[in-house]
Each structure stands twice: as C-alpha cells, then as structure tokens.
Design a protein around this motif. Structure first.
Motif, PDB file in Angstrom:
ATOM      1  N   ARG A 102       2.056  15.275  -7.285  1.00 20.93           N
ATOM      2  CA  ARG A 102       2.813  14.239  -6.586  1.00 20.93           C
ATOM      3  C   ARG A 102       3.127  13.137  -7.590  1.00 20.93           C
ATOM      4  O   ARG A 102       2.268  12.321  -7.918  1.00 20.93           O
ATOM      5  CB  ARG A 102       2.041  13.698  -5.397  1.00 20.93           C
ATOM      6  CG  ARG A 102       2.889  12.777  -4.503  1.00 20.93           C
ATOM      7  CD  ARG A 102       2.129  12.339  -3.269  1.00 20.93           C
ATOM      8  NE  ARG A 102       2.907  11.479  -2.411  1.00 20.93           N
ATOM      9  CZ  ARG A 102       3.721  11.912  -1.449  1.00 20.93           C
ATOM     10  NH1 ARG A 102       3.863  13.214  -1.247  1.00 20.93           N
ATOM     11  NH2 ARG A 102       4.405  11.058  -0.703  1.00 20.93           N
ATOM     12  N   LEU A 103       4.345  13.123  -8.074  1.00 21.11           N
ATOM     13  CA  LEU A 103       4.783  12.153  -9.068  1.00 21.11           C
ATOM     14  C   LEU A 103       5.116  10.826  -8.398  1.00 21.11           C
ATOM     15  O   LEU A 103       5.334  10.766  -7.195  1.00 21.11           O
ATOM     16  CB  LEU A 103       6.014  12.678  -9.810  1.00 21.11           C
ATOM     17  CG  LEU A 103       5.911  14.084 -10.414  1.00 21.11           C
ATOM     18  CD1 LEU A 103       7.271  14.513 -10.946  1.00 21.11           C
ATOM     19  CD2 LEU A 103       4.860  14.117 -11.523  1.00 21.11           C
ATOM     20  N   ASN A 104       5.178   9.781  -9.190  1.00 21.12           N
ATOM     21  CA  ASN A 104       5.668   8.484  -8.713  1.00 21.12           C
ATOM     22  C   ASN A 104       6.966   8.197  -9.460  1.00 21.12           C
ATOM     23  O   ASN A 104       6.948   7.809 -10.632  1.00 21.12           O
ATOM     24  CB  ASN A 104       4.645   7.378  -8.974  1.00 21.12           C
ATOM     25  CG  ASN A 104       5.086   6.036  -8.392  1.00 21.12           C
ATOM     26  OD1 ASN A 104       6.236   5.859  -8.001  1.00 21.12           O
ATOM     27  ND2 ASN A 104       4.170   5.089  -8.339  1.00 21.12           N
ATOM     28  N   VAL A 105       8.094   8.375  -8.789  1.00 26.38           N
ATOM     29  CA  VAL A 105       9.389   8.201  -9.445  1.00 26.38           C
ATOM     30  C   VAL A 105       9.685   6.729  -9.729  1.00 26.38           C
ATOM     31  O   VAL A 105      10.668   6.415 -10.409  1.00 26.38           O
ATOM     32  CB  VAL A 105      10.525   8.814  -8.589  1.00 26.38           C
ATOM     33  CG1 VAL A 105      10.346  10.316  -8.469  1.00 26.38           C
ATOM     34  CG2 VAL A 105      10.580   8.168  -7.207  1.00 26.38           C
ATOM     35  N   ASN A 106       8.842   5.838  -9.228  1.00 24.76           N
ATOM     36  CA  ASN A 106       9.018   4.411  -9.515  1.00 24.76           C
ATOM     37  C   ASN A 106       8.343   3.991 -10.812  1.00 24.76           C
ATOM     38  O   ASN A 106       8.571   2.881 -11.299  1.00 24.76           O
ATOM     39  CB  ASN A 106       8.484   3.557  -8.365  1.00 24.76           C
ATOM     40  CG  ASN A 106       9.421   3.548  -7.170  1.00 24.76           C
ATOM     41  OD1 ASN A 106      10.619   3.747  -7.321  1.00 24.76           O
ATOM     42  ND2 ASN A 106       8.873   3.340  -5.984  1.00 24.76           N
ATOM     43  N   THR A 107       7.486   4.828 -11.362  1.00 21.98           N
ATOM     44  CA  THR A 107       6.813   4.501 -12.619  1.00 21.98           C
ATOM     45  C   THR A 107       7.107   5.510 -13.719  1.00 21.98           C
ATOM     46  O   THR A 107       6.732   5.292 -14.862  1.00 21.98           O
ATOM     47  CB  THR A 107       5.288   4.414 -12.416  1.00 21.98           C
ATOM     48  OG1 THR A 107       4.801   5.666 -11.899  1.00 21.98           O
ATOM     49  CG2 THR A 107       4.924   3.303 -11.443  1.00 21.98           C
ATOM     50  N   LEU A 108       7.772   6.608 -13.378  1.00 23.43           N
ATOM     51  CA  LEU A 108       8.149   7.600 -14.390  1.00 23.43           C
ATOM     52  C   LEU A 108       9.167   7.005 -15.353  1.00 23.43           C
ATOM     53  O   LEU A 108      10.119   6.335 -14.932  1.00 23.43           O
ATOM     54  CB  LEU A 108       8.756   8.837 -13.732  1.00 23.43           C
ATOM     55  CG  LEU A 108       7.831   9.966 -13.303  1.00 23.43           C
ATOM     56  CD1 LEU A 108       8.626  11.000 -12.508  1.00 23.43           C
ATOM     57  CD2 LEU A 108       7.178  10.628 -14.504  1.00 23.43           C
TER      58      LEU A 108
ATOM     59  N   ALA B 164       0.812  -1.223   0.000  1.00 23.20           N
ATOM     60  CA  ALA B 164       0.000   0.000   0.000  1.00 23.20           C
ATOM     61  C   ALA B 164       0.837   1.260   0.000  1.00 23.20           C
ATOM     62  O   ALA B 164       0.336   2.339  -0.318  1.00 23.20           O
ATOM     63  CB  ALA B 164      -0.935   0.005   1.209  1.00 23.20           C
ATOM     64  N   ALA B 165       2.112   1.156   0.355  1.00 19.02           N
ATOM     65  CA  ALA B 165       2.965   2.341   0.469  1.00 19.02           C
ATOM     66  C   ALA B 165       3.786   2.609  -0.770  1.00 19.02           C
ATOM     67  O   ALA B 165       4.374   3.683  -0.911  1.00 19.02           O
ATOM     68  CB  ALA B 165       3.905   2.197   1.674  1.00 19.02           C
ATOM     69  N   ARG B 166       3.841   1.651  -1.695  1.00 14.74           N
ATOM     70  CA  ARG B 166       4.713   1.828  -2.853  1.00 14.74           C
ATOM     71  C   ARG B 166       4.134   1.112  -4.064  1.00 14.74           C
ATOM     72  O   ARG B 166       3.621   0.002  -3.952  1.00 14.74           O
ATOM     73  CB  ARG B 166       6.113   1.293  -2.533  1.00 14.74           C
ATOM     74  CG  ARG B 166       7.119   1.528  -3.640  1.00 14.74           C
ATOM     75  CD  ARG B 166       8.528   1.176  -3.205  1.00 14.74           C
ATOM     76  NE  ARG B 166       8.641  -0.222  -2.772  1.00 14.74           N
ATOM     77  CZ  ARG B 166       9.794  -0.872  -2.735  1.00 14.74           C
ATOM     78  NH1 ARG B 166      10.924  -0.258  -3.051  1.00 14.74           N
ATOM     79  NH2 ARG B 166       9.829  -2.137  -2.336  1.00 14.74           N
ATOM     80  N   LEU B 167       4.211   1.765  -5.223  1.00 11.85           N
ATOM     81  CA  LEU B 167       3.758   1.173  -6.472  1.00 11.85           C
ATOM     82  C   LEU B 167       4.916   1.219  -7.462  1.00 11.85           C
ATOM     83  O   LEU B 167       5.471   2.281  -7.719  1.00 11.85           O
ATOM     84  CB  LEU B 167       2.558   1.938  -7.029  1.00 11.85           C
ATOM     85  CG  LEU B 167       1.918   1.349  -8.291  1.00 11.85           C
ATOM     86  CD1 LEU B 167       1.303  -0.016  -7.987  1.00 11.85           C
ATOM     87  CD2 LEU B 167       0.845   2.284  -8.830  1.00 11.85           C
ATOM     88  N   THR B 168       5.283   0.070  -8.009  1.00 10.31           N
ATOM     89  CA  THR B 168       6.408  -0.021  -8.933  1.00 10.31           C
ATOM     90  C   THR B 168       5.955  -0.642 -10.255  1.00 10.31           C
ATOM     91  O   THR B 168       4.778  -0.952 -10.445  1.00 10.31           O
ATOM     92  CB  THR B 168       7.544  -0.862  -8.330  1.00 10.31           C
ATOM     93  OG1 THR B 168       7.111  -2.232  -8.255  1.00 10.31           O
ATOM     94  CG2 THR B 168       7.901  -0.380  -6.924  1.00 10.31           C
TER      95      THR B 168
ATOM     96  N   ASP C  17      13.664  -2.834  -8.112  1.00  5.65           N
ATOM     97  CA  ASP C  17      12.435  -2.881  -7.316  1.00  5.65           C
ATOM     98  C   ASP C  17      11.948  -1.491  -6.929  1.00  5.65           C
ATOM     99  O   ASP C  17      11.090  -1.341  -6.056  1.00  5.65           O
ATOM    100  CB  ASP C  17      12.643  -3.729  -6.062  1.00  5.65           C
ATOM    101  CG  ASP C  17      13.764  -3.208  -5.174  1.00  5.65           C
ATOM    102  OD1 ASP C  17      14.539  -2.335  -5.640  1.00  5.65           O
ATOM    103  OD2 ASP C  17      13.866  -3.644  -4.012  1.00  5.65           O
ATOM    104  N   GLY C  18      12.481  -0.465  -7.573  1.00  9.75           N
ATOM    105  CA  GLY C  18      12.044   0.903  -7.332  1.00  9.75           C
ATOM    106  C   GLY C  18      12.706   1.541  -6.132  1.00  9.75           C
ATOM    107  O   GLY C  18      13.375   0.869  -5.333  1.00  9.75           O
ATOM    108  N   TYR C  19      12.545   2.850  -6.018  1.00 18.56           N
ATOM    109  CA  TYR C  19      13.052   3.576  -4.853  1.00 18.56           C
ATOM    110  C   TYR C  19      12.152   3.270  -3.654  1.00 18.56           C
ATOM    111  O   TYR C  19      10.926   3.217  -3.778  1.00 18.56           O
ATOM    112  CB  TYR C  19      13.075   5.076  -5.112  1.00 18.56           C
ATOM    113  CG  TYR C  19      14.184   5.516  -6.045  1.00 18.56           C
ATOM    114  CD1 TYR C  19      15.509   5.567  -5.603  1.00 18.56           C
ATOM    115  CD2 TYR C  19      13.919   5.899  -7.362  1.00 18.56           C
ATOM    116  CE1 TYR C  19      16.531   5.978  -6.457  1.00 18.56           C
ATOM    117  CE2 TYR C  19      14.932   6.311  -8.216  1.00 18.56           C
ATOM    118  CZ  TYR C  19      16.235   6.344  -7.752  1.00 18.56           C
ATOM    119  OH  TYR C  19      17.243   6.737  -8.598  1.00 18.56           O
TER     120      TYR C  19
END
Length: 335
Positions: A220-226, A73-77, A257-259
């Motif tokens: 609010r960007l998601n740097v794990n999916t950009l 719930a805290a991170r989306l990659t 696995d993303g930031y």
C-alpha cells in the motif's frame, strides 16, 4: 676467604640484566593491556551514551509522528518538510542527526504471501506478478524476474511444494552449500540474497525498492509522499498497463496539499485510461502506516547508527486510536 672467579661476576650481572629485561617485558605487556582495557571501557561508555541519545531521538520522532497523525489521521502529505530531511540534535561533546522517511513506499517482500490461518502462509499471485513487473521495469530480464519472484514466494510460504517457477527444499539441498528455505516471513531484506537466482548484482539493484515489513498485507503506497523517481512502484501495480512515464507524470501533477483520495489519484490525466480493480486501486493510498527513522550519533571518535521502524497506528487497525510505537530497531550500518 672465598675467591670468586672473574667469570662468575659476569654471569651474575647477566642474570640481573635478564631479570630486568623480563620484568620490563611484563610491565610493557601489562601497560598495553591496561591501555586496551581503558579504551574498551571508554568505547563501551560511548556506545551506551550514543544509544541513550538514539532512544531520545526515537521519542522525539514518535511525538512528531503523533502530531502528524492528529493533524489528519486519514492522510499523510509532505506538508511541513518532515520527509527525508536531516534534523540536527546538538549533544554534549558530539552531534546527532535524525531522518524520517516513508517506509510504505517500497515493495514489501512479505506481501508475496497471505496469512490464511495463524502461522500459515500461502502465496498471493497478484503480488508475485507485481514483484515480477517491478523487476522488469528496473531492467531485469522478465524470465529471470519471474523465476526470482516465484522462488521468493516459495521461500516465505508455509508449504514445501514448488510453486510456478519456484524453489523449495530440493532445489536448495542440491546446491554446493546446501540449506533450506525459511518458510516464514522475512525479517530483513538481506534474506532475499539467499533466494535462488538472486545475485549480488540483482540484489544491489533491488535493494532501494524493497523492504520487509512485519505484515503480509498487500503493498500500500502513499502517492502523497512518493517522489516522481519512484514511479516504477506505481507502474508495477497494474502490470503491463502503466508506463513509468505515465506514473511519473501522475506523481509530478500531485496537488500541493496532496491527493485527497486514491480515486483522485487514478483520475490523474496520465492514468485516466487505466481501470484497476478496487483492491489494486486501493494499493495507491494517501496515508502511511510505516515510517523509518535513521539516527546517527557522533561523539568524539565514536559513531553509532540506529534504524528504527515506526508503526504510526500503534498496532491498532487505524491511525489515531493509540500512540505510534517502535516495532523494530537495528544497530549499525545497513548491509
């Protein structure tokens, strides 16, 4: 006995032929209208069936998003290859295609204002500066970018006072085709075309980078999916301090696995010298609340496109508390 003149027989024959011709025209017209009505009824049935399939695709997407949220719930990659991938849906007599994308990764035009009271919106200077920086990074003249950003903020805010380089009622009334600014959040990005200074060329350049989300919170960007190609969105967060190349390098250096957090992202080698404020630093997040679903249904000669906006939080303050929901749906091709 009555003797008929030969010319009378010709007039009777002509009358009969004329009557037959009129009846043929009426029959042809009725048949044409019947054919048209049949086609319209068939098209309506196809559209209804296509919409039903689109609704089914939405339910599948909601389940998929729910699974992603439950996983973390805290991170989306990008794990699982869900982003930007076409999923084929075999249908009776046709085919459906569905694609999920991250709707967080754009400049939300409604972030130009803050809701200071229920239904009252005032300009957010930081967001205006970020929008100006994004346009400049995309090759738009800085002076022109400042004017557009100011006018866009004035278009949304609740007052009728011209902001810095902005435009309110008087400016639009003086135009050849006069109208008034909305003074409310935008529902669709196409509303930006009505803002002073936004030409068709500028709008076409901005459209892939902007959105109109149903909230006025800061971007609010998601740097794990950009994607690295979306580096200007990161560079705009701290105007004048981050180059597109440095932002692209930070995205390219993202772990598999993303930031794990925004802090880890800002510690990337290419961004070490940048010291954003806490509020700005948090705009480079690692989670996504908004997801976009594009569904295309083909049935015979019929073709239907649906664009759905998904709230992964389900309207709750944080993800995982309630199931995801559809908050907006548009039919047809985007403008």
């Amino acid at each position: 006995m009555t003797v008929r003149h030969p010319q009378e027989r010709g007039a009777a024959l002509l009358s009969v032929l004329l009557l037959v011709a009129v009846m043929a025209v009426i029959a042809a017209t009725a048949l044409d209208r019947l054919t048209l009505a049949t086609r319209i009824a068939g098209s309506a049935a196809t559209v209804d069936q296509g919409r039903a399939y689109a609704f089914a695709a939405e339910e599948i997407a909601l389940r998929r998003v729910g699974e992603l949220v439950r996983r973390d719930a805290a991170r989306l990659t990008l794990a699982g290859g869900w982003l930007g991938r076409d999923f084929t849906l075999p249908l009776p007599g046709g085919e459906g295609r569905a694609r999920l994308s991250d709707a967080n990764n754009c400049f939300n035009l409604n972030s130009l204002v803050a809701e200071t009271a229920p239904g009252r919106f005032s300009q957010r200077s930081g967001a205006v500066a970020q929008f100006t920086e994004l346009m400049t990074l995309l090759g738009i003249d800085r002076g022109e970018a400042m004017a557009i950003a100011g006018a866009a903020a004035d278009w949304i805010d609740s007052d009728s006072n011209d902001g810095p380089l902005g435009a309110e009622d008087g400016v639009y009334r003086a135009m050849q085709t006069s109208y008034l600014p909305a003074n409310r959040p935008m529902v669709d990005v196409s509303e930006l075309r009505a803002v002073r200074g936004v030409s068709a060329k500028i709008y076409a350049r901005l459209k892939p980078w902007i959105c109109a989300l149903p909230v006025t919170e800061p971007v609010r960007l998601n740097v794990n999916t950009l994607a690295p190609e979306q580096a200007p969105l990161v560079a705009m967060l701290v105007p004048g301090q981050i180059s597109t190349a440095d932002a692209r390098a930070a995205l390219a250096a993202r772990p598999a696995d993303g930031y794990g957090s925004a802090v880890r992202f800002w510690q990337a080698r290419s961004l070490e010298r940048v010291k954003p404020s806490q509020d700005v630093a948090e705009q480079a997040g690692v989670n996504s609340r908004w997801l976009a679903l594009t569904t295309q249904v083909t049935m015979g000669d019929g073709f239907l496109t649906a664009h759905s906006l998904i709230d992964a939080n389900g309207g709750a303050p944080a993800a995982g508390q309630v199931p995801p929901v559809i908050v907006r749906r548009d039919w047809g091709e985007a403008d």
